[in-house]
Design an enzyme around this catalytic site. Structure first.
Site, PDB file in Angstrom:
ATOM      1  N   CYS A 140      -7.705  46.088 -26.338  1.00  0.00           N
ATOM      2  CA  CYS A 140      -6.060  46.294 -25.623  1.00  0.00           C
ATOM      3  C   CYS A 140      -5.788  45.856 -24.146  1.00  0.00           C
ATOM      4  O   CYS A 140      -4.760  45.067 -24.735  1.00  0.00           O
ATOM      5  CB  CYS A 140      -5.886  47.824 -26.501  1.00  0.00           C
ATOM      6  SG  CYS A 140      -4.016  47.511 -26.519  1.00  0.00           S
ATOM      7  N   CYS A 150      -5.416  54.971 -30.273  1.00  0.00           N
ATOM      8  CA  CYS A 150      -4.176  55.444 -30.619  1.00  0.00           C
ATOM      9  C   CYS A 150      -3.845  54.781 -32.115  1.00  0.00           C
ATOM     10  O   CYS A 150      -3.101  56.132 -33.107  1.00  0.00           O
ATOM     11  CB  CYS A 150      -2.957  54.703 -30.359  1.00  0.00           C
ATOM     12  SG  CYS A 150      -2.906  53.239 -30.501  1.00  0.00           S
TER      13      CYS A 150
END
Length: 367
Positions: A115, A211
């Site tokens: 990410c 997440c």
């Protein structure tokens, strides 16, 4: 608050900075500190994943609608322009797809590194250029300095919060254009600054790392995402003898003991996984230890690839004490690392990162 934060680099007046604002206290204070230093700041949140659509609690994730509103509120309070960038398709391709593919290949991925690498320091950099920004800034706890003609990535002053490990991939070009304002602060100091300035998220708790994985149930997320179940296979020992049946490769990690349900004269742990024949290798605690590892896609951040063996300190997990090692270059972006003392549960797919004191030398993927 006159410190130049995590960058020991002289700045020019009126530089425009695109600040990655997640909605948390760290990135909000990063924006505040840069603004106080005289930078022309623009705030932006990357919309990466539709958490509510996936049934994930807002309080346990980043990128939720609440986070966007918190980031917007801080930007408004600071008088900064604010944008939301929809990167959901890119996040799916660069982070979730890589995560799933790694597990299916019997590796143990680190999606937080992906990410950072492909979203914050690729897509976000691209948007900064389109907006005419000179640099980007994030709420990472790390520092950058310029010494002897080279940019160096360094550990944060707060060792408990240091995040240099997940930034090992940064290139010289990127290091020249990134700012880490929190690098010289501790987390309690950041909270104090946020409270003093009345930021809405001053006491907001930190989100979990991954997440898109609710409650740490990787297997359910992968099977739901792929629309298929992971097939069971054989538990085997190091000699290849069948010990029993496992419930799918994606349900096991290196070093795992819980959930194996295979009895032996000693406790058994997951020592290896093989996608080719769909086996999970079990062994004793002693068999979990390794003396060497190989790494690929290695980025030498602080120097050119060395021509000979070097000594360094290594981490093979994020929250780990550094280990003394010998580093043997085997190619432009590959190395072999020999531990001074055997190390437990070294997992393919994770990152190995090298340090010389506070300086991050480089890092790569364990293969």
């Amino acid at each position: 608050m006159t410190s130049n934060g995590g960058n020991d680099i002289k700045r020019m007046n009126n530089q425009k900075v695109l600040v990655a604002m997640s909605g948390g206290v760290d990135s909000s204070v990063a924006a505040l500190l840069l603004q106080e230093q005289g930078f022309d700041c623009i705030g932006a949140t990357m919309r990466l994943y539709d958490n509510e659509d996936a049934g994930i609690s807002r309080e346990k994730t980043c990128c939720s609608l609440e986070d966007v509103e918190d980031a917007r509120s801080v930007a408004l309070r600071l008088g900064m322009p604010y944008y939301v960038f929809n990167f959901t398709d890119d996040f799916r391709a660069q982070v979730i797809d890589r995560f799933v593919a790694a597990y299916e290949d019997a590796a143990t991925p680190n999606p937080c590194i992906d990410c950072n690498r492909y979203m914050k320091f690729d897509k976000f950099f691209g948007r900064a250029q389109l907006l005419g920004c000179d640099s980007i800034a994030t709420g990472h706890y790390a520092r950058v300095s310029f010494e002897n003609g080279r940019y160096l990535l360094k550990k944060a002053a707060d060792s408990a919060k240091d995040q240099s490990y997940v930034l090992y991939f940064l290139t010289q070009e990127q290091l020249a254009k990134v700012r880490f304002p929190l690098g010289v602060y501790t987390k309690p100091q950041i909270r104090e600054i946020a409270v003093a300035h009345g930021l809405v998220n001053a006491r907001k708790r930190e989100s979990q790392d991954i997440c898109f994985v609710p409650d740490g149930d990787y297997a359910s997320v992968i099977e739901s995402y792929c629309g298929k179940s992971c097939p069971g296979g054989n538990f085997v020992d190091k000699a290849g003898n069948i010990l029993g049946r496992h419930e799918g490769l994606i349900r096991y990690t290196i070093g795992q003991r819980k959930g194996i349900r295979i009895s032996g004269s000693e406790a058994l742990y997951v020592c290896d996984k093989c996608a080719r024949d769909n086996t999970v290798t079990l062994g004793t605690a002693r068999e979990l230890f390794s003396t060497t590892l190989n790494a690929s896609d290695f980025n030498w951040a602080a120097c050119d690839p060395p021509a000979a063996d070097i000594r360094a300190a290594a981490k093979v997990r994020y929250r780990q004490t550094e280990l003394p090692v010998t580093v043997i270059p085997t190619g432009p972006d590959t190395v072999r690392i020999e531990f001074d003392a055997p190390q437990r549960a070294v997992a393919r797919g994770q990152a190995v990162v090298l340090y010389d004191g506070d300086i991050l030398l480089g890092g790569g993927t364990i293969c």
